[in-house]
Motif scaffolding. Structure first.
Motif, PDB file in Angstrom:
ATOM      1  N   PHE A 140      -4.944   0.200   5.471  1.00  0.00           N
ATOM      2  CA  PHE A 140      -5.595   0.149   4.160  1.00  0.00           C
ATOM      3  C   PHE A 140      -5.244  -1.128   3.401  1.00  0.00           C
ATOM      4  O   PHE A 140      -4.095  -1.569   3.409  1.00  0.00           O
ATOM      5  CB  PHE A 140      -5.159   1.343   3.306  1.00  0.00           C
ATOM      6  N   ILE A 141      -6.254  -1.676   2.734  1.00  0.00           N
ATOM      7  CA  ILE A 141      -6.051  -2.886   1.943  1.00  0.00           C
ATOM      8  C   ILE A 141      -6.473  -2.602   0.498  1.00  0.00           C
ATOM      9  O   ILE A 141      -7.613  -2.191   0.258  1.00  0.00           O
ATOM     10  CB  ILE A 141      -6.903  -4.052   2.501  1.00  0.00           C
ATOM     11  N   PRO A 142      -5.559  -2.787  -0.462  1.00  0.00           N
ATOM     12  CA  PRO A 142      -5.923  -2.545  -1.856  1.00  0.00           C
ATOM     13  C   PRO A 142      -7.084  -3.462  -2.264  1.00  0.00           C
ATOM     14  O   PRO A 142      -7.141  -4.620  -1.855  1.00  0.00           O
ATOM     15  CB  PRO A 142      -4.650  -2.905  -2.631  1.00  0.00           C
ATOM     16  N   VAL A 180     -10.710   0.136   4.115  1.00  0.00           N
ATOM     17  CA  VAL A 180     -10.278   0.210   5.507  1.00  0.00           C
ATOM     18  C   VAL A 180     -10.444  -1.194   6.080  1.00  0.00           C
ATOM     19  O   VAL A 180     -11.520  -1.796   5.946  1.00  0.00           O
ATOM     20  CB  VAL A 180     -11.116   1.236   6.288  1.00  0.00           C
ATOM     21  N   ARG A 181      -9.390  -1.742   6.691  1.00  0.00           N
ATOM     22  CA  ARG A 181      -9.404  -3.163   7.056  1.00  0.00           C
ATOM     23  C   ARG A 181     -10.640  -3.547   7.884  1.00  0.00           C
ATOM     24  O   ARG A 181     -10.901  -2.927   8.912  1.00  0.00           O
ATOM     25  CB  ARG A 181      -8.134  -3.551   7.838  1.00  0.00           C
ATOM     26  N   VAL A 187      -9.670  10.111   2.126  1.00  0.00           N
ATOM     27  CA  VAL A 187     -11.096  10.390   2.256  1.00  0.00           C
ATOM     28  C   VAL A 187     -11.925   9.158   1.914  1.00  0.00           C
ATOM     29  O   VAL A 187     -11.779   8.564   0.851  1.00  0.00           O
ATOM     30  CB  VAL A 187     -11.505  11.556   1.325  1.00  0.00           C
ATOM     31  N   VAL A 188     -12.807   8.788   2.861  1.00  0.00           N
ATOM     32  CA  VAL A 188     -13.752   7.686   2.639  1.00  0.00           C
ATOM     33  C   VAL A 188     -15.010   8.283   2.024  1.00  0.00           C
ATOM     34  O   VAL A 188     -15.625   9.170   2.617  1.00  0.00           O
ATOM     35  CB  VAL A 188     -14.107   6.990   3.967  1.00  0.00           C
ATOM     36  N   HIS A 212     -17.304   5.997   0.328  1.00  0.00           N
ATOM     37  CA  HIS A 212     -18.280   4.917   0.255  1.00  0.00           C
ATOM     38  C   HIS A 212     -18.216   4.035   1.499  1.00  0.00           C
ATOM     39  O   HIS A 212     -17.137   3.749   2.006  1.00  0.00           O
ATOM     40  CB  HIS A 212     -18.025   4.045  -0.978  1.00  0.00           C
ATOM     41  N   GLY A 213     -19.376   3.614   1.970  1.00  0.00           N
ATOM     42  CA  GLY A 213     -19.427   2.708   3.117  1.00  0.00           C
ATOM     43  C   GLY A 213     -20.627   1.795   2.977  1.00  0.00           C
ATOM     44  O   GLY A 213     -21.699   2.246   2.549  1.00  0.00           O
ATOM     45  N   GLY A 214     -20.431   0.516   3.325  1.00  0.00           N
ATOM     46  CA  GLY A 214     -21.548  -0.420   3.245  1.00  0.00           C
ATOM     47  C   GLY A 214     -22.163  -0.502   1.864  1.00  0.00           C
ATOM     48  O   GLY A 214     -23.358  -0.719   1.714  1.00  0.00           O
ATOM     49  N   LEU A 271      -8.911   1.851  -1.802  1.00  0.00           N
ATOM     50  CA  LEU A 271      -8.357   1.212  -0.613  1.00  0.00           C
ATOM     51  C   LEU A 271      -9.497   0.915   0.358  1.00  0.00           C
ATOM     52  O   LEU A 271     -10.318   1.785   0.640  1.00  0.00           O
ATOM     53  CB  LEU A 271      -7.345   2.141   0.062  1.00  0.00           C
ATOM     54  N   GLU A 320     -16.686   1.066  13.877  1.00  0.00           N
ATOM     55  CA  GLU A 320     -15.270   0.878  14.193  1.00  0.00           C
ATOM     56  C   GLU A 320     -15.176   0.222  15.566  1.00  0.00           C
ATOM     57  O   GLU A 320     -15.940   0.560  16.466  1.00  0.00           O
ATOM     58  CB  GLU A 320     -14.540   2.225  14.249  1.00  0.00           C
ATOM     59  N   VAL A 323     -12.839  -1.703  10.838  1.00  0.00           N
ATOM     60  CA  VAL A 323     -14.097  -1.045  10.469  1.00  0.00           C
ATOM     61  C   VAL A 323     -14.991  -2.011   9.697  1.00  0.00           C
ATOM     62  O   VAL A 323     -14.550  -2.622   8.721  1.00  0.00           O
ATOM     63  CB  VAL A 323     -13.818   0.204   9.609  1.00  0.00           C
ATOM     64  N   PRO A 352     -19.332  -6.147   1.409  1.00  0.00           N
ATOM     65  CA  PRO A 352     -20.502  -5.296   1.643  1.00  0.00           C
ATOM     66  C   PRO A 352     -20.397  -4.464   2.913  1.00  0.00           C
ATOM     67  O   PRO A 352     -21.139  -3.509   3.089  1.00  0.00           O
ATOM     68  CB  PRO A 352     -21.656  -6.309   1.770  1.00  0.00           C
ATOM     69  N   GLU A 353     -19.475  -4.834   3.833  1.00  0.00           N
ATOM     70  CA  GLU A 353     -19.365  -4.140   5.116  1.00  0.00           C
ATOM     71  C   GLU A 353     -18.244  -3.116   5.129  1.00  0.00           C
ATOM     72  O   GLU A 353     -17.936  -2.552   6.170  1.00  0.00           O
ATOM     73  CB  GLU A 353     -19.037  -5.122   6.229  1.00  0.00           C
ATOM     74  N   CYS A 354     -17.568  -2.903   4.001  1.00  0.00           N
ATOM     75  CA  CYS A 354     -16.345  -2.105   4.045  1.00  0.00           C
ATOM     76  C   CYS A 354     -16.556  -0.617   3.834  1.00  0.00           C
ATOM     77  O   CYS A 354     -17.450  -0.192   3.118  1.00  0.00           O
ATOM     78  CB  CYS A 354     -15.350  -2.621   3.019  1.00  0.00           C
ATOM     79  N   ALA A 355     -15.655   0.159   4.474  1.00  0.00           N
ATOM     80  CA  ALA A 355     -15.539   1.586   4.180  1.00  0.00           C
ATOM     81  C   ALA A 355     -14.426   1.712   3.147  1.00  0.00           C
ATOM     82  O   ALA A 355     -13.392   1.061   3.260  1.00  0.00           O
ATOM     83  CB  ALA A 355     -15.179   2.355   5.442  1.00  0.00           C
ATOM     84  N   VAL A 356     -14.651   2.543   2.127  1.00  0.00           N
ATOM     85  CA  VAL A 356     -13.722   2.598   1.004  1.00  0.00           C
ATOM     86  C   VAL A 356     -13.144   3.994   0.821  1.00  0.00           C
ATOM     87  O   VAL A 356     -13.880   4.982   0.721  1.00  0.00           O
ATOM     88  CB  VAL A 356     -14.428   2.169  -0.301  1.00  0.00           C
ATOM     89  N   VAL A 357     -11.808   4.063   0.802  1.00  0.00           N
ATOM     90  CA  VAL A 357     -11.109   5.321   0.539  1.00  0.00           C
ATOM     91  C   VAL A 357     -10.907   5.425  -0.963  1.00  0.00           C
ATOM     92  O   VAL A 357     -10.305   4.536  -1.571  1.00  0.00           O
ATOM     93  CB  VAL A 357      -9.740   5.354   1.246  1.00  0.00           C
ATOM     94  N   TRP A 364     -18.953  -1.772   8.309  1.00  0.00           N
ATOM     95  CA  TRP A 364     -20.127  -0.904   8.224  1.00  0.00           C
ATOM     96  C   TRP A 364     -21.344  -1.624   8.768  1.00  0.00           C
ATOM     97  O   TRP A 364     -21.741  -2.651   8.238  1.00  0.00           O
ATOM     98  CB  TRP A 364     -20.352  -0.528   6.765  1.00  0.00           C
ATOM     99  N   VAL A 384       0.866  -1.182   0.000  1.00  0.00           N
ATOM    100  CA  VAL A 384       0.000   0.000   0.000  1.00  0.00           C
ATOM    101  C   VAL A 384       0.900   1.228   0.000  1.00  0.00           C
ATOM    102  O   VAL A 384       1.737   1.384   0.887  1.00  0.00           O
ATOM    103  CB  VAL A 384      -0.902   0.028   1.248  1.00  0.00           C
TER     104      VAL A 384
END
Lengths: 481, 481
Positions: free
Chosen positions: B69-71, B106-107, A91-92, A94-96, B104, B153, B139, B87-92, B141, A31
């Motif tokens: 962060f996970i690619p 968020v783990r 910056v996030v 998108h979520g869920g 990315l 979180e 994290v 489906p539960e992830c927050a995305v940067v 969601w 990363v």
């Protein structure tokens, strides 16, 4: 064992990277800009955390945890703060599985999310002070990264306190920068100069920033910790007021202060050498390695080595035995020097016969003969203390040798690659910016350590080396990490 | 002091929320689904961390830290894993002011980012095993959140180990679930049932998931810790192979295991009462509060209270004095009961004269007279031990009273709100899904604790209560958090 480490004098930057990777302290991850702190590196951080946490608690602080995410609207509430941090944020959006109604910033620092809580917790002077610390990860998008020193994600602690008066807040700011100075000097064996930052170098949103600055072996400066007086800036941004004893409604006074995994980089760059890591004993999870020299009666030597380790462990010294038969003693010597174990004991059959063993200290390489008797733990404790002291003194001498007072700009330019320069400055942002532009050197600190102030007459008036205008004080310039 | 707490029998969910907020353990933040862990709550987590961390180290593990962060491409490498977590992830999507080339995540858990490193670290059997743990934030969601139990979180530890053989990996899985069981029972005073999860309840990407399950006071189940045998799934996804002793190239075997701040929720829901928090002494940062009854010679009482606290502290008991004159003793009694301090000492002038004091224990409210002499620390230690034991026994009795074996589906439905049901199950996903759909109850665990297996004949064959088909074992059903 490790690949060869580049020599410091050949290429200091490469030496640092080679060392960090060979000693398995950290690795770049896949990363961008993020590091993996490997067990050997994380063990140093755990030791640092334990010492600092105890010092924070001894000064009345408690730990808590606030959210990783900060709503965009919060981070925008303090004008200077957003200007300083927004460009560095992840910056996030998108979520869920859905786009968010409001973007969330991954915390670059937590003033805004914390003050949005303090606003709810504080009504009266009876709710003050709040003395909270948080151990957390933070993210600041970095273009050029370097393991430990500058990475997109790093670990740190951030103290956030709330006070009824400006005086109390200022006392807290100074208390904590002094805690950092004590920690740096007593645990890291790293001499630091404590003082104030200039306006242009202070934290985004602070009234005043105090710092500790250290010198690395390449004579560059490294900021090792900061403590900010935030005045009423965040209280005003979050409309956080309290009823005073006298019944008036007043804005709360704030401080924040932090140190990070960057300290591990400072530790390495201050003490380590061409053979690898050099660790101050107080931050070494493993302080003594015992290496049996396996000739003749192997089992007796191994047994003795283990019993010595057990005895030392019992007396609070972290000792371990490497009796693996896969590697030679010479290989082991080099490996544990690379890993920075402060003391190596070499133990062979003849040593056991004579009830002695050879101790090699990592800082100087010096060898001595120890008696294998009841006093062994005491002998080793003296050795460990002597290493701790020597590392500090060596770093202090180095800094003193490379701190020079200059009285003209030509002298300044001729010496700026040679360490810290003490010089008069007219106090303006313009002069500071010009000098930075022309030499890449910045004002690291306006020292407040009494000994430093006295020695260099830091508080004496004079003439600015750049503008020739009157100067009310001397400051310290250097190139910095 | 706090607002009034809803009674458990009135509304158990509201009681829980009221307690968490009144005792200042945690608060909702302005960030959707994220909580603030306040100092009183975080102090419990610190105690849990210290105990668990020591147990992990005693079983050979070391700590490290991997990126937050996970690619996106990594998390997609293991098919079941991405299906479970995406489906539960927050995305940067943005960093440093620009849109990222690759999103990315968020783990939500770190298997993928860690195995992308292990692939680089492992070449030969000599590099194995790797026994790493990480303390971190994650994290996920969540649509419906509840403080500590389910938040977007949360804080946790995640162990990730790599082994040369399937046998070693399975030993590790069982070792760690047993560490969790020991921790839950000895520190949290929380009896748990250890065993395996069914296929449909296992971790996304695991071959087998082991767990510990506890009963809360509303008779619902709470999963308190899991340990996964990941087989070679992640090694295959990341092409992580090693040269075996025999020279063959084989995929590495993996485990992962974790517990989280959810345990704080479990602790509260298992032991606390209508007056507030009840803390097992081993997890209490403050074990004894001394409340001076301020009549007559105030200064003598305060002085005595402080000297008692100092003596107890010196003997390893965490005691403190509340001698503030802002609040009455009665107010203080209620406040420290709310906060869950295990023992209260009441000390007045007459007590000093008679060299005694009154001790009130938080778990039962029972009062006793202690002698103020050299044996005071011993008397208090017995009291603390008795509280620790009583909490465990009380929770165990409660669970046993509410564990019922049922042999028909009508009996099952009639009793499913009344605790754990031991029942025969035909082993199919279909039956499990149907029962869940019709009753909201799930299979919590296929118990492996020998005592539990023996008592209920868990491993005896029989007939499925739902389908009437043959069943090879009994399992535990319950409604769960």
């Amino acid at each position: 064992m490790a690949e060869k480490i580049t020599l410091r004098e050949t290429d200091y930057s490469q030496w640092y990277i080679d060392l960090v990777r060979s000693a398995k302290l950290a690795d770049y991850s896949d990363v961008r800009g993020c590091m993996i702190i490997r067990p050997n590196g994380y063990a140093i951080w755990e030791k640092m955390q334990a010492a600092l946490d105890a010092m924070f608690k001894a000064t009345g602080h408690v730990n808590a945890y606030f959210p990783l995410f900060i709503p965009e609207s919060f981070i925008k509430k303090e004008a200077e703060h957003i200007e300083g941090f927004a460009p560095e944020c992840a910056v996030v959006t998108h979520g869920g599985g859905e786009q968010l109604a409001e973007n969330l910033y991954v915390r670059p620092t937590s003033e805004t999310i914390i003050w949005s809580s303090y606003k709810k917790w504080i009504q009266s002077y009876r709710d003050l002070p709040i003395l909270i610390n948080q151990w957390a990860n933070v993210v600041r998008w970095e273009m050029r990264t370097r393991l430990f020193l500058r990475t997109t994600e790093f670990l740190w602690q951030e103290g956030h306190t709330a006070h009824a008066t400006s005086t109390e807040a200022q006392e807290e700011v100074l208390r904590m920068i002094n805690v950092y100075k004590t920690f740096a000097e007593e645990y890291m064996a790293l001499p630091v100069i404590m003082g104030r930052k200039t306006e242009s170098e202070k934290f985004a949103g602070a009234v005043e920033t105090w710092c500790i600055e250290a010198m690395m072996q390449d004579k560059k400066a490294l900021q090792a910790g900061t403590s900010h007086n935030l005045g009423q800036n965040f209280a005003k941004a979050f409309d956080c007021r309290f009823q005073s004893k006298e019944g008036a409604l007043e804005y709360v006074w704030a401080t924040s202060w932090g140190v990070s995994t960057r300290l591990i980089g400072a530790l390495i760059m201050a003490h380590s050498d061409d053979r690898g890591l050099v660790l101050p004993p107080k931050l070494a999870t493993r302080q003594v390695v015992i290496i049996p020299i396996l000739k003749g009666d192997i089992s007796a030597v191994i047994e003795k080595a283990r019993s010595i380790a057990a005895e030392l462990n019992q007396k609070g010294i972290a000792a371990f035995v490497d009796d693996s038969d896969q590697n030679s003693p010479g290989w082991k010597f080099a490996e544990y020097e690379l890993q920075g174990i402060p003391v190596r004991l070499e133990l062979g059959p003849r040593d056991i016969q004579s009830s002695t063993c050879i101790a090699a200290r990592r800082d100087t390489g010096e060898k001595s003969k120890l008696q294998l008797d009841r006093s062994l733990a005491d002998q080793i404790n003296s050795l460990l203390e002597s290493i701790q002291t020597n590392l500090f003194n060596r770093a202090l001498s180095f800094r003193e040798e490379h701190t020079l007072e200059v009285s003209s700009y030509s002298e300044f330019k001729a010496n700026i690659d040679n360490g810290f320069l003490v010089a008069h400055w007219d106090g303006t942002d313009e002069t500071e910016a010009k000098i930075k532009e022309e030499t890449k050197a910045t004002i690291r600190v306006m020292p407040a350590d009494p000994e430093m102030v006295l020695r260099y007459g830091m508080d004496q008036p004079g003439t600015c080396i750049y503008s020739g205008k009157p100067s009310s004080r001397k400051v310290i310039f250097a190139k910095a990490y």
